[in-house]
Design an enzyme around this catalytic site. Sequence first.
Site, PDB file in Angstrom:
ATOM      1  CE1 TYR A 144      79.227 -15.758  62.677  1.00 48.34           C
ATOM      2  CE2 TYR A 144      80.178 -13.867  61.545  1.00 48.34           C
ATOM      3  CZ  TYR A 144      80.073 -14.666  62.666  1.00 48.34           C
ATOM      4  OH  TYR A 144      80.825 -14.370  63.783  1.00 48.34           O
ATOM      5  CG  ASP A 239      74.217  -8.568  58.386  1.00 50.15           C
ATOM      6  OD1 ASP A 239      74.952  -7.556  58.291  1.00 50.15           O
ATOM      7  OD2 ASP A 239      74.550  -9.599  58.990  1.00 50.15           O
ATOM      8  CE  LYS A 267      82.784  -8.164  57.343  1.00 48.40           C
ATOM      9  NZ  LYS A 267      83.827  -8.949  57.958  1.00 48.40           N
TER      10      LYS A 267
HETATM   11  N1  HOZ Z   1      84.127 -15.562  59.556  1.00 49.45           N
HETATM   12  C1  HOZ Z   1      84.581 -14.215  59.705  1.00 49.45           C
HETATM   13  C2  HOZ Z   1      84.389 -13.459  58.427  1.00 49.45           C
HETATM   14  N2  HOZ Z   1      83.262 -13.834  57.651  1.00 49.45           N
HETATM   15  C3  HOZ Z   1      86.033 -14.200  60.152  1.00 49.45           C
HETATM   16  C4  HOZ Z   1      86.558 -12.875  60.514  1.00 49.45           C
HETATM   17  C5  HOZ Z   1      87.974 -12.871  61.095  1.00 49.45           C
HETATM   18  O1  HOZ Z   1      88.517 -13.918  61.412  1.00 49.45           O
HETATM   19  O2  HOZ Z   1      88.523 -11.793  61.268  1.00 49.45           O
END
Ligand code: HOZ
Length: 427
Positions: A144, A239, A267
């Site tokens: 992702y 990434d 992050k």
């Molecule tokens: N799928 C996202 C993290 N890998 C979700 C992030 C979120 O909901 O804040």
Amino acid sequence: MKHQQSSDLFAKAKQVIPGGVNSPVRAFKSVGCDPIFIARASGSKVFDVDDNAYIDYVGSWGPMILGHCHPKVVEAIQQTAATGASFGAPTVRETQLAEMVCEAYPNIEKIRMVSSGTEATMSAIRLARGYTGRDKILKFDGCYHGHADSLLVKAGSGLATFGVPTSSGVPADFAKHTLTATYNDLEETKAMVAASPGEIACIILEPIAGNMGCVAPKPGFLEGLRQLCDDQGIVLIIDEVMTGFRVAYGGAQERFGVRGDLVTLGKIIGGGLPVGAFGGKREIMDYLSPEGGVYQAGTLSGNPLAMSAGIATLQLLKQDGFYEGIEDKSAYLCKGLQEAATEAKVPTSLQRVGGMFCTYFQAEEVCNFSDVKAETPEIFARFFRCMLDEGINLAPSQYETGFMSIAHSLEDLDKTIEAANKAFKTL
Ligand code: HOZ
């Protein structure tokens, strides 16, 4: 544990927010209960609106490596807020944070700050396309990289959690430029590149896949991609939104010794405030506007509050022994979880790199997205609910990684293992 107030607030939220949440996985849909609404947090714990306390392994999905509300980070944000939250003009803190990141990542000669990981990867891809003059990109199934159109193809957790590998609303004309290969399969990747000679602008990957749980690169995979990109004039985008400053101060690239041409971050470098960044070789970064013709901009890019929180965070991470501490705590927890699973005779594959970890409910190791067995997420859902009831906050999806913070105490870890002991026995 009672969650009445959370459930009431969720019902109310659903009236005005799609699914009641501002990011899909938070809705707890795949784990079969209502989400908890968080009221406050401190150190290793979050507290919900019903006043239940939880030992937290979500850590805002990665940024809170120091734990919640570290006094130095809070102080930095408060001091900066008192001098102005946003100007849309250069400030000294942007250069300070840029210098700190460049120092940590020798292959980042220049960096641009943005406001999210999605913006970072989307912009890095545009830059790679502008630099190479090529349209196609290659990503890996289950990785992702945010929700930009061309990246929402076989994109791991957020989509996999809901059983839709690729988002609707992405025009086929965009998606056709995105090739997807199997993570950890170098030969397949080489064959895909060979089938599109001179057409691929970039290969983008999570160096540790954190959106299909926690999958480490096999020995030789990253090295092979590096060589392939060098041979074919392809930009390698690593990434590190999740892994940057997480698995080592210099991220996965320091840990594995393989460097990208471009790197995306987010992050941790924002200390919990909205931030992203992309950087890399000067030669490529100089294609970016206003030096070059690849356009990218943002009202809140380099936001003073986010820069202050990021600087304060990185200063603390630089302290001696920080990453050894994270490693030790994570190893201790995973050993305890493994022992608890074995005792309860629950087949598991516990996978960990540094302060990232995942328990898969199957004996077979997961090396790529299709290795996750169909029944595994369903078993996870039961485990998740049981752990929540015991006061342990895990990410509400089998496909998410768990995050350790330096604020987790030995007592927290033992309580978590004790809770897992109970939870495994109910499966
Ligand atoms: N799928 C996202 C993290 N890998 C979700 C992030 C979120 O909901 O804040």
